[in-house]
Scaffold this motif. Structure first.
Motif, mmCIF file in Angstrom:
data_model
loop_
_atom_site.group_PDB
_atom_site.id
_atom_site.type_symbol
_atom_site.label_atom_id
_atom_site.label_comp_id
_atom_site.label_asym_id
_atom_site.label_seq_id
_atom_site.Cartn_x
_atom_site.Cartn_y
_atom_site.Cartn_z
ATOM 1 N N VAL A 173 0.841 -1.200 0.000
ATOM 2 C CA VAL A 173 0.000 0.000 0.000
ATOM 3 C C VAL A 173 0.877 1.251 0.000
ATOM 4 N N ALA A 174 1.897 1.266 0.846
ATOM 5 C CA ALA A 174 2.806 2.417 0.908
ATOM 6 C C ALA A 174 3.568 2.580 -0.405
ATOM 7 N N LEU A 175 4.032 1.467 -0.952
ATOM 8 C CA LEU A 175 4.772 1.522 -2.223
ATOM 9 C C LEU A 175 3.881 2.050 -3.347
ATOM 10 N N ARG A 176 2.661 1.562 -3.407
ATOM 11 C CA ARG A 176 1.727 2.010 -4.437
ATOM 12 C C ARG A 176 1.483 3.515 -4.317
ATOM 13 N N ASP A 177 1.321 3.991 -3.083
ATOM 14 C CA ASP A 177 1.105 5.426 -2.866
ATOM 15 C C ASP A 177 2.318 6.242 -3.320
ATOM 16 N N MET A 178 3.524 5.735 -3.058
ATOM 17 C CA MET A 178 4.740 6.444 -3.484
ATOM 18 C C MET A 178 4.821 6.523 -5.003
ATOM 19 N N VAL A 179 4.505 5.411 -5.663
ATOM 20 C CA VAL A 179 4.538 5.394 -7.130
ATOM 21 C C VAL A 179 3.512 6.377 -7.688
ATOM 22 N N MET A 180 2.317 6.351 -7.136
ATOM 23 C CA MET A 180 1.251 7.202 -7.658
ATOM 24 C C MET A 180 1.516 8.683 -7.401
ATOM 25 N N ALA A 181 2.398 8.989 -6.448
ATOM 26 C CA ALA A 181 2.751 10.378 -6.151
ATOM 27 C C ALA A 181 3.867 10.903 -7.062
ATOM 28 N N LEU A 182 4.463 10.021 -7.865
ATOM 29 C CA LEU A 182 5.543 10.472 -8.750
ATOM 30 C C LEU A 182 5.016 11.458 -9.787
ATOM 31 N N PRO A 183 5.830 12.472 -10.131
ATOM 32 C CA PRO A 183 5.412 13.414 -11.171
ATOM 33 C C PRO A 183 5.231 12.692 -12.498
ATOM 34 N N GLY A 184 4.126 12.949 -13.163
ATOM 35 C CA GLY A 184 3.883 12.350 -14.468
ATOM 36 C C GLY A 184 3.241 10.976 -14.409
ATOM 37 N N PHE A 185 3.007 10.452 -13.202
ATOM 38 C CA PHE A 185 2.377 9.130 -13.126
ATOM 39 C C PHE A 185 0.899 9.248 -13.440
ATOM 40 N N GLU A 186 0.482 8.511 -14.457
ATOM 41 C CA GLU A 186 -0.915 8.559 -14.901
ATOM 42 C C GLU A 186 -1.379 7.157 -15.226
ATOM 43 N N ASP A 187 -1.861 6.455 -14.241
ATOM 44 C CA ASP A 187 -2.406 5.129 -14.517
ATOM 45 C C ASP A 187 -3.411 4.793 -13.430
ATOM 46 N N ASP A 188 -4.185 3.770 -13.687
ATOM 47 C CA ASP A 188 -5.236 3.337 -12.784
ATOM 48 C C ASP A 188 -4.629 2.642 -11.565
ATOM 49 N N ARG A 189 -5.008 3.088 -10.389
ATOM 50 C CA ARG A 189 -4.515 2.502 -9.140
ATOM 51 C C ARG A 189 -4.666 0.982 -9.129
ATOM 52 N N GLU A 190 -5.763 0.500 -9.680
ATOM 53 C CA GLU A 190 -6.062 -0.933 -9.633
ATOM 54 C C GLU A 190 -5.085 -1.765 -10.466
ATOM 55 N N ARG A 191 -4.388 -1.136 -11.392
ATOM 56 C CA ARG A 191 -3.426 -1.883 -12.207
ATOM 57 C C ARG A 191 -2.136 -2.155 -11.450
ATOM 58 N N GLY A 192 -1.946 -1.482 -10.327
ATOM 59 C CA GLY A 192 -0.726 -1.671 -9.549
ATOM 60 C C GLY A 192 -0.851 -2.862 -8.627
ATOM 61 N N GLY A 193 -0.891 -4.045 -9.217
ATOM 62 C CA GLY A 193 -1.046 -5.270 -8.439
ATOM 63 C C GLY A 193 0.273 -5.748 -7.845
ATOM 64 N N GLU A 194 0.190 -6.870 -7.120
ATOM 65 C CA GLU A 194 1.362 -7.372 -6.411
ATOM 66 C C GLU A 194 2.535 -7.671 -7.330
ATOM 67 N N LYS A 195 2.267 -8.268 -8.491
ATOM 68 C CA LYS A 195 3.363 -8.619 -9.398
ATOM 69 C C LYS A 195 4.142 -7.377 -9.828
ATOM 70 N N VAL A 196 3.418 -6.336 -10.193
ATOM 71 C CA VAL A 196 4.061 -5.085 -10.622
ATOM 72 C C VAL A 196 4.817 -4.453 -9.461
ATOM 73 N N LEU A 197 4.203 -4.427 -8.285
ATOM 74 C CA LEU A 197 4.845 -3.830 -7.122
ATOM 75 C C LEU A 197 6.104 -4.596 -6.726
ATOM 76 N N GLU A 198 6.069 -5.924 -6.833
ATOM 77 C CA GLU A 198 7.267 -6.723 -6.554
ATOM 78 C C GLU A 198 8.370 -6.395 -7.547
#
Length: 73
Positions: free
Chosen positions: A37-62
């Protein structure tokens, strides 16, 4: 990632670009110390990040965690 002027448009598939930005922005953070959850929030806070939160599943986060750790080493 697409370059639009100087702003990159990031999506979950841009694992390496995301890892580089996280490593640069958070040099003292151990990626493996973060929960997904924390990692996903950090990624989504990056400048220029534009994608659906739901696509950030465990495989991608790993994959992001692993690539980020490699950037630090």
């Amino acid at each position: 990632a697409l370059i639009q002027g100087s702003v990159m448009s990031l999506k979950w598939v841009d694992v390496q670009d995301i890892a580089i930005l996280l490593a640069d922005g958070h040099p003292d953070v151990n990626p493996y110390s973060l929960n997904f959850v924390a990692l996903r929030d950090m990624v989504m806070a990056l400048p220029g990040f534009e994608d659906d939160r739901e696509r950030g599943g465990e495989k991608v986060l790993e994959a992001i965690q692993t690539a980020w750790k490699e950037e630090q080493d």
